[in-house]
Design a protein around this motif. Structure first.
Motif, PDB file in Angstrom:
ATOM      1  N   ALA A 159      54.916  88.017  -8.488  1.00  0.00           N
ATOM      2  CA  ALA A 159      55.092  86.702  -9.117  1.00  0.00           C
ATOM      3  C   ALA A 159      55.021  86.810 -10.636  1.00  0.00           C
ATOM      4  N   ARG A 160      54.069  87.569 -11.113  1.00  0.00           N
ATOM      5  CA  ARG A 160      53.983  87.783 -12.562  1.00  0.00           C
ATOM      6  C   ARG A 160      55.266  88.406 -13.084  1.00  0.00           C
ATOM      7  N   GLY A 161      55.820  89.324 -12.317  1.00  0.00           N
ATOM      8  CA  GLY A 161      57.049  90.006 -12.717  1.00  0.00           C
ATOM      9  C   GLY A 161      58.267  89.100 -12.787  1.00  0.00           C
ATOM     10  N   VAL A 162      58.226  87.967 -12.068  1.00  0.00           N
ATOM     11  CA  VAL A 162      59.346  87.023 -12.136  1.00  0.00           C
ATOM     12  C   VAL A 162      59.009  85.834 -13.029  1.00  0.00           C
ATOM     13  N   GLY A 163      57.936  85.965 -13.826  1.00  0.00           N
ATOM     14  CA  GLY A 163      57.630  84.965 -14.836  1.00  0.00           C
ATOM     15  C   GLY A 163      56.663  83.869 -14.439  1.00  0.00           C
ATOM     16  N   ILE A 164      55.976  84.013 -13.325  1.00  0.00           N
ATOM     17  CA  ILE A 164      54.996  83.007 -12.921  1.00  0.00           C
ATOM     18  C   ILE A 164      53.660  83.368 -13.566  1.00  0.00           C
ATOM     19  N   ASP A 165      53.094  82.433 -14.311  1.00  0.00           N
ATOM     20  CA  ASP A 165      51.848  82.726 -15.028  1.00  0.00           C
ATOM     21  C   ASP A 165      50.623  82.539 -14.130  1.00  0.00           C
ATOM     22  N   ASP A 166      49.491  83.054 -14.596  1.00  0.00           N
ATOM     23  CA  ASP A 166      48.266  83.031 -13.807  1.00  0.00           C
ATOM     24  C   ASP A 166      47.762  81.617 -13.536  1.00  0.00           C
ATOM     25  N   ASP A 167      47.987  80.681 -14.439  1.00  0.00           N
ATOM     26  CA  ASP A 167      47.574  79.296 -14.186  1.00  0.00           C
ATOM     27  C   ASP A 167      48.334  78.715 -12.999  1.00  0.00           C
ATOM     28  N   THR A 168      49.605  79.022 -12.912  1.00  0.00           N
ATOM     29  CA  THR A 168      50.421  78.549 -11.797  1.00  0.00           C
ATOM     30  C   THR A 168      49.978  79.215 -10.502  1.00  0.00           C
ATOM     31  N   ILE A 169      49.711  80.509 -10.548  1.00  0.00           N
ATOM     32  CA  ILE A 169      49.226  81.235  -9.370  1.00  0.00           C
ATOM     33  C   ILE A 169      47.897  80.648  -8.904  1.00  0.00           C
ATOM     34  N   ALA A 170      46.998  80.369  -9.844  1.00  0.00           N
ATOM     35  CA  ALA A 170      45.703  79.786  -9.497  1.00  0.00           C
ATOM     36  C   ALA A 170      45.880  78.400  -8.881  1.00  0.00           C
ATOM     37  N   ALA A 171      46.839  77.618  -9.369  1.00  0.00           N
ATOM     38  CA  ALA A 171      47.099  76.297  -8.785  1.00  0.00           C
ATOM     39  C   ALA A 171      47.531  76.433  -7.331  1.00  0.00           C
ATOM     40  N   VAL A 172      48.347  77.436  -7.031  1.00  0.00           N
ATOM     41  CA  VAL A 172      48.740  77.691  -5.642  1.00  0.00           C
ATOM     42  C   VAL A 172      47.506  78.030  -4.820  1.00  0.00           C
ATOM     43  N   SER A 173      46.636  78.879  -5.350  1.00  0.00           N
ATOM     44  CA  SER A 173      45.453  79.289  -4.584  1.00  0.00           C
ATOM     45  C   SER A 173      44.523  78.122  -4.292  1.00  0.00           C
ATOM     46  N   ARG A 174      44.544  77.121  -5.150  1.00  0.00           N
ATOM     47  CA  ARG A 174      43.693  75.937  -4.946  1.00  0.00           C
ATOM     48  C   ARG A 174      44.428  74.827  -4.189  1.00  0.00           C
ATOM     49  N   GLY A 175      45.695  75.045  -3.874  1.00  0.00           N
ATOM     50  CA  GLY A 175      46.479  74.024  -3.186  1.00  0.00           C
ATOM     51  C   GLY A 175      46.761  72.811  -4.046  1.00  0.00           C
ATOM     52  N   GLU A 176      46.788  73.013  -5.343  1.00  0.00           N
ATOM     53  CA  GLU A 176      47.041  71.926  -6.290  1.00  0.00           C
ATOM     54  C   GLU A 176      48.532  71.824  -6.581  1.00  0.00           C
ATOM     55  N   GLU A 231      44.474  99.264  -4.477  1.00  0.00           N
ATOM     56  CA  GLU A 231      43.695  99.108  -5.707  1.00  0.00           C
ATOM     57  C   GLU A 231      42.779  97.904  -5.553  1.00  0.00           C
ATOM     58  N   GLU A 232      41.972  97.642  -6.543  1.00  0.00           N
ATOM     59  CA  GLU A 232      41.032  96.520  -6.476  1.00  0.00           C
ATOM     60  C   GLU A 232      41.778  95.187  -6.376  1.00  0.00           C
ATOM     61  N   PHE A 233      41.261  94.308  -5.528  1.00  0.00           N
ATOM     62  CA  PHE A 233      41.858  92.992  -5.274  1.00  0.00           C
ATOM     63  C   PHE A 233      41.911  92.179  -6.559  1.00  0.00           C
ATOM     64  N   VAL A 234      43.053  91.581  -6.822  1.00  0.00           N
ATOM     65  CA  VAL A 234      43.283  90.800  -8.046  1.00  0.00           C
ATOM     66  C   VAL A 234      42.481  89.495  -8.032  1.00  0.00           C
ATOM     67  N   GLY A 235      42.092  89.024  -6.867  1.00  0.00           N
ATOM     68  CA  GLY A 235      41.334  87.799  -6.725  1.00  0.00           C
ATOM     69  C   GLY A 235      42.217  86.626  -6.355  1.00  0.00           C
ATOM     70  N   TRP A 236      41.603  85.633  -5.727  1.00  0.00           N
ATOM     71  CA  TRP A 236      42.348  84.443  -5.312  1.00  0.00           C
ATOM     72  C   TRP A 236      42.752  83.608  -6.512  1.00  0.00           C
ATOM     73  N   GLU A 237      41.994  83.696  -7.591  1.00  0.00           N
ATOM     74  CA  GLU A 237      42.364  83.014  -8.824  1.00  0.00           C
ATOM     75  C   GLU A 237      42.404  84.061  -9.933  1.00  0.00           C
ATOM     76  N   PRO A 238      43.560  84.689 -10.093  1.00  0.00           N
ATOM     77  CA  PRO A 238      43.659  85.843 -10.985  1.00  0.00           C
ATOM     78  C   PRO A 238      43.407  85.568 -12.453  1.00  0.00           C
ATOM     79  N   ASP A 239      43.361  84.291 -12.821  1.00  0.00           N
ATOM     80  CA  ASP A 239      43.113  83.982 -14.243  1.00  0.00           C
ATOM     81  C   ASP A 239      41.635  83.992 -14.584  1.00  0.00           C
ATOM     82  N   GLU A 240      40.781  84.184 -13.577  1.00  0.00           N
ATOM     83  CA  GLU A 240      39.324  84.187 -13.834  1.00  0.00           C
ATOM     84  C   GLU A 240      38.847  85.542 -14.316  1.00  0.00           C
TER      85      GLU A 240
END
Length: 179
Positions: free
Chosen positions: A87-104, A170-179
């Protein structure tokens, strides 16, 4: 620990060896090495997943948002981790990824929010007429089939990964990668 061994390239027929390697990461991945215990299944799954990527009717961004929503829903760390990086490689930022993880999903435009809600309804087995009508207002029948198959395909892959105990490389990036 994985419940099946991770095969090496010499363990599979030559015609299947390239299937152990991620085309995006240019290295063997544990998921493919675990599936390599049954090369025919590995080939079939790689073909199916490849079709979902190229034929779902979604842009790269929207495909990755669906995959992230589904892998978050099923709690599959392996696929979440892999697709956060994609997702990062196609231009999705960590805030957007975190919003998905929170179902927002209200943070997304109407079309993407509808897409994400529909994908989750698919994997929850809860698609009703309202969900179907909402998605068909935005996508044609071909894309609706692609979206449903993408959602269920990645839910199924997550289930296989969990059943086989596939470990992250490798180490898990986390459910909210911006943290």
């Amino acid at each position: 620990m994985a419940r099946v061994p991770y095969v090496e390239s010499e363990d599979v027929p030559e015609r299947h060896r390239d299937l152990l390697v991620s085309s995006l990461q240019d290295r063997p991945l544990h998921v493919y090495r675990a599936l390599g215990n049954n090369p025919a299944v590995l080939a079939g799954l790689r073909g199916f997943l490849g079709s979902l990527w190229s034929d779902s009717g979604l842009s790269d961004r929207r495909r990755e948002l669906v995959i992230l929503a589904v892998t978050n829903e099923i709690g599959n760390e392996y696929e979440w981790h892999q697709h956060v990086n994609i997702a990062r490689g196609v231009g999705i930022d960590d805030d957007t990824i975190a919003a998905v993880s929170r179902g927002e999903f209200d943070a997304f435009d109407d079309e993407e929010a509808t897409l994400l809600r529909y994908a989750l309804a698919v994997v929850r087995g809860e698609v009703g007429d309202r969900d179907h009508d909402a998605i068909t207002e935005r996508y044609d029948e071909s894309a609706v089939v692609g979206i449903a198959a993408l959602a269920e395909g990645y839910a199924a892959l997550g289930g296989i990964i969990d059943a086989l105990g596939v470990e992250l490389e490798e180490e898990f990036v986390g459910w909210e990668p911006d943290e």
